[in-house]
Scaffold this active site. Structure first.
Site, PDB file in Angstrom:
ATOM      1  N   PRO A 197     -40.532  88.179   0.390  1.00 11.25           N
ATOM      2  CG  PRO A 197     -42.791  87.780   0.856  1.00 11.25           C
ATOM      3  CD  PRO A 197     -41.592  87.163   0.201  1.00 11.25           C
ATOM      4  N   GLY A 198     -39.553  90.542   2.850  1.00 12.90           N
ATOM      5  CA  GLY A 198     -38.634  90.779   3.951  1.00 12.90           C
ATOM      6  C   GLY A 198     -37.175  90.846   3.581  1.00 12.90           C
ATOM      7  CB  THR A 199     -35.260  89.989   0.573  1.00 13.96           C
ATOM      8  OG1 THR A 199     -36.192  90.477  -0.397  1.00 13.96           O
ATOM      9  CG2 THR A 199     -35.492  88.507   0.787  1.00 13.96           C
ATOM     10  N   GLY A 200     -35.682  93.193   1.819  1.00 11.46           N
ATOM     11  CA  GLY A 200     -35.161  94.557   1.805  1.00 11.46           C
ATOM     12  C   GLY A 200     -35.363  95.317   0.521  1.00 11.46           C
ATOM     13  CE  LYS A 201     -39.764  92.743  -2.772  1.00 10.33           C
ATOM     14  NZ  LYS A 201     -39.663  91.838  -1.606  1.00 10.33           N
ATOM     15  CG  HIS A 417     -43.364  61.712  18.523  1.00 12.33           C
ATOM     16  ND1 HIS A 417     -44.294  61.079  17.742  1.00 12.33           N
ATOM     17  CD2 HIS A 417     -42.850  62.714  17.747  1.00 12.33           C
ATOM     18  CE1 HIS A 417     -44.339  61.666  16.551  1.00 12.33           C
ATOM     19  NE2 HIS A 417     -43.478  62.674  16.540  1.00 12.33           N
ATOM     20  CD  GLU A 418     -40.782  65.889  19.432  1.00  9.38           C
ATOM     21  OE1 GLU A 418     -39.808  66.145  18.692  1.00  9.38           O
ATOM     22  OE2 GLU A 418     -41.957  65.954  19.047  1.00  9.38           O
ATOM     23  CG  HIS A 421     -38.826  63.153  15.429  1.00  8.95           C
ATOM     24  ND1 HIS A 421     -39.079  62.556  14.222  1.00  8.95           N
ATOM     25  CD2 HIS A 421     -40.036  63.603  15.889  1.00  8.95           C
ATOM     26  CE1 HIS A 421     -40.382  62.633  13.947  1.00  8.95           C
ATOM     27  NE2 HIS A 421     -40.976  63.265  14.947  1.00  8.95           N
ATOM     28  CG  ASP A 493     -43.578  63.770  12.320  1.00  9.31           C
ATOM     29  OD1 ASP A 493     -43.226  64.941  12.139  1.00  9.31           O
ATOM     30  OD2 ASP A 493     -43.622  63.230  13.444  1.00  9.31           O
TER      31      ASP A 493
END
Length: 637
Positions: A197-201, A417-418, A421, A493
């Protein structure tokens, strides 16, 4: 029924109404006294009446008294002596002829019928016009695009060069068929556009309509399906009849999977309306009769659910894959969408293209629109690079939840926490570079760590996947070591790490069990998704699979724990910087790991009165799952 007949009926109705009003006015009551019949008889006996006019049919009378006053009344038909009384009293008598009463009576009786016929004609016209078509079920709803409409050409389509070449050949065949026919080539009967979806067909199909100088019909797959049996097949027949009348032409069916799903997978058996429609479509595309000059172009993002008979050569001769654009394609798409957007001198579209991996054409169009809205809110006259960065964060990470109140304890837990990561992401070989880390709540997460790959990735090696699992475990380990507790913030996570490890074992053959695949998917074509997984291995193998999954996750956990324990000072600096600034980019995190001090944050001045605006401190915003995005912090209910 044409407009002339409709106008004729309308004027007839108006004429009847005018005639009725005229008749009523003509036979209206004259001015004067209106005595009842008994009083009128007394006045005649008393000699007060000079003359009188009598209508023998209706019984209405009107006349004049001797004093000059006029009157009117009605004589009952059962009273036969009234005329004799008038003669005896010497009253002048005039008998009126009711010439108009006959046709007025006929008109009065005919008007309801005329009105009923006019109303029925009007309703029939309304039902058969516009989008209702209540009485034309079997007619195709395809729209014919005229040459006067605003055209979309191949210049407006970027990032899908291979698809454009395939479709350009079809257009050339329509323009110069003899060029191909003299070599024995025949025109393709169908072209199937396949892509996410959204690729321009659909945009490609509109470009075909703009480029080809032939009639172009467009219709959606759902337009064939109706509540009445046989309507879909009738509309398919009518569609191809219109196509043959206008051949050579192109017929575009958007979302063809609405009618082209596997037969035998529905709930209605062989008499399912959807299957009848598909059968008629198969016959029209390549059946007993020939439909030369009618090229069918269809688009779908679910080619796996289409019926095999629809996909065979002779029906859809070509399958054009419209994939997600690469870096160069994204830059070209951005150039197309920024044609009418005033850009600042600092805007670098190539940098934006490199920072948006996995974005399709629709995503990039939305990004440009969001950047323009950000610039408008800041009263700028041009869109700057900062606006694009802010819009990119909003699209990729979600909107900032500034109204969410977080306690100091939760904020500190989210920061560590971040930071876990971020630290593991920077120090793990084979991982994507760290792009940004924030503790500002965005979407459903209280904090986010984002990585962006250097290049587009189409497949992942084992080293990369093991690095990702270690990064996912970094947040939980940081909570354990620095906060002396574990929270629900690592739930997502852990789920992602476990799912990744199970796929490595059961699907990708990346474990000690060898290159084997375990578990066969069971898909329901009618539903279009996987509903179960068939277990085709023994209980002993299931135990070994669980052991391998646990081993992969545990290895990632141990790897991340060693990094955090060795660099605990760096993690503490990152967490404290997050608590102070709330947002850190990849370069700032690497500075903190190296022990360098961060530059002071400059307070931006207010927007200028000239409308140029100024940059504000970037505060990073998951609806989209971008590779390398890690959610952290307790998930709000």
């Amino acid at each position: 029924m044409n407009s002339n007949v409709r106008n004729l009926v309308l004027w007839l109705v108006i004429l009847c109404l005018v005639a009725l009003v005229w008749a009523v006015v003509k036979t209206g009551k004259p001015q004067g006294a209106q005595p009842d019949f008994s009083a009128l008889v007394q006045d005649v006996k008393a000699g007060k009446v000079e003359k009188i006019a009598l209508n023998s049919v209706t019984g209405d009378v009107h006349g004049k008294y001797k004093n000059g006053d006029e009157f009117r009344s009605t004589v009952p038909h059962t009273y036969n002596d009234f005329t004799t009384l008038l003669i005896d009293k010497g009253v002048a008598i005039e008998v009126e002829k009711d010439a108009g009463s006959g046709w007025v009576s006929i008109l009065m009786n005919a008007i309801p019928f005329v009105l009923l016929v006019g109303f029925w004609v009007f309703m029939m016209r309304q039902m058969q016009s516009g989008g209702n078509k209540a009485l034309s079920f079997g007619k195709s709803r395809a729209r014919l695009h005229s040459s006067q409409q605003k055209k979309v050409t191949f210049k407006d389509v970027a990032g899908v060069e291979e698809a454009k070449e395939e479709l350009q050949e079809v257009i050339d065949f329509l323009r110069e068929p003899q060029k191909y026919q003299k070599l024995g080539g025949r025109i393709p009967k169908g072209v199937l556009l396949i892509g996410a979806p959204g690729t321009g067909k659909t945009l490609l199909a509109r470009a075909i309509a703009g480029e080809a100088n032939v009639p172009f019909f467009s219709i959606s797959g759902s337009d064939f399906v109706e509540m009445f049996v046989g309507v879909g097949a009738s509309r398919v027949r009518d569609l191809f009849e219109q196509g043959k009348k206008n051949a050579p032409c192109i017929v575009f069916i958007d979302e063809i999977d609405a009618v082209g799903r596997h037969r035998g997978a529905g709930l209605g058996g062989g008499h399912d309306e959807r299957e009848q429609t598909l059968n008629q479509l198969l016959v029209e595309m390549d059946g007993f009769e020939c439909n030369e000059g009618v090229i069918l172009v269809a688009a779908t993002n679910r080619p796996d659910v289409l019926d095999p008979a629809l996909l065979r050569p002779g029906r859809f001769d070509r399958r054009v894959v419209v994939g997600r654009p690469d870096v160069k394609g994204r830059e070209q798409i951005l150039k197309v969408h920024t044609r009418k957007v005033p850009l600042g001198d600092d805007v670098d579209l190539s940098m934006i293209a490199r920072g948006t991996p996995g974005f399709a054409g629709a995503d990039l169009a939305n990004l440009v629109n969001e950047a323009a809205l950000v610039a408008a809110r800041q009263n700028r006259k041009v869109v700057t690079q900062f606006d694009f960065e802010l819009a990119k964060d909003k699209v990729m990470m979600g909107v900032e939840r500034k109204s969410l109140i977080i306690s100091d304890e939760e904020k500190k837990n989210t920061a560590y926490h971040e930071a876990g990561h971020a630290l593991v992401a920077v120090l793990t070989p084979g991982a994507d570079p760290l792009h940004k880390v924030t503790i500002i709540p965005r979407g459903m997460a209280l904090g986010l760590t984002m990585q962006l790959p250097l290049d587009d990735k189409h497949c992942y090696n084992k080293t990369y996947l093991e690095a990702q699992m270690a990064i996912l475990m970094g947040g939980r380990i940081a909570e354990e070591i620095f906060m002396k507790q574990i929270t629900t913030g690592a739930g997502n996570d852990i789920e992602r790490a476990t799912d990744m490890a199970r796929k490595m074992v059961c699907e990708w053959g990346m474990s000690e069990l060898g290159p084997l695949s375990f578990g066969k998917r069971e898909e329901q074509i009618f539903l279009g998704r996987e509903i179960a997984q068939h277990r085709d291995y023994s209980e002993a193998t299931a135990i070994r699979i669980d052991e391998q999954v646990k081993k992969l996750v545990q290895d990632g956990y141990d790897r991340a724990r060693k990094i955090i324990e060795d660099k605990s000072d760096a993690l503490d600096r990152i967490a404290r910087a997050l608590l102070e600034r709330e947002v850190l980019d990849g370069g700032e995190v690497r500075q903190l790991i190296a022990g360098e001090m961060l530059a002071a944050v400059a307070t931006p001045p207010p927007p200028s009165s000239t409308g140029e605006g100024t940059q504000q401190v970037l505060k990073p915003e998951p609806p989209r799952r971008i590779p390398g995005m890690l959610e952290g912090g307790p998930q709000p209910a």
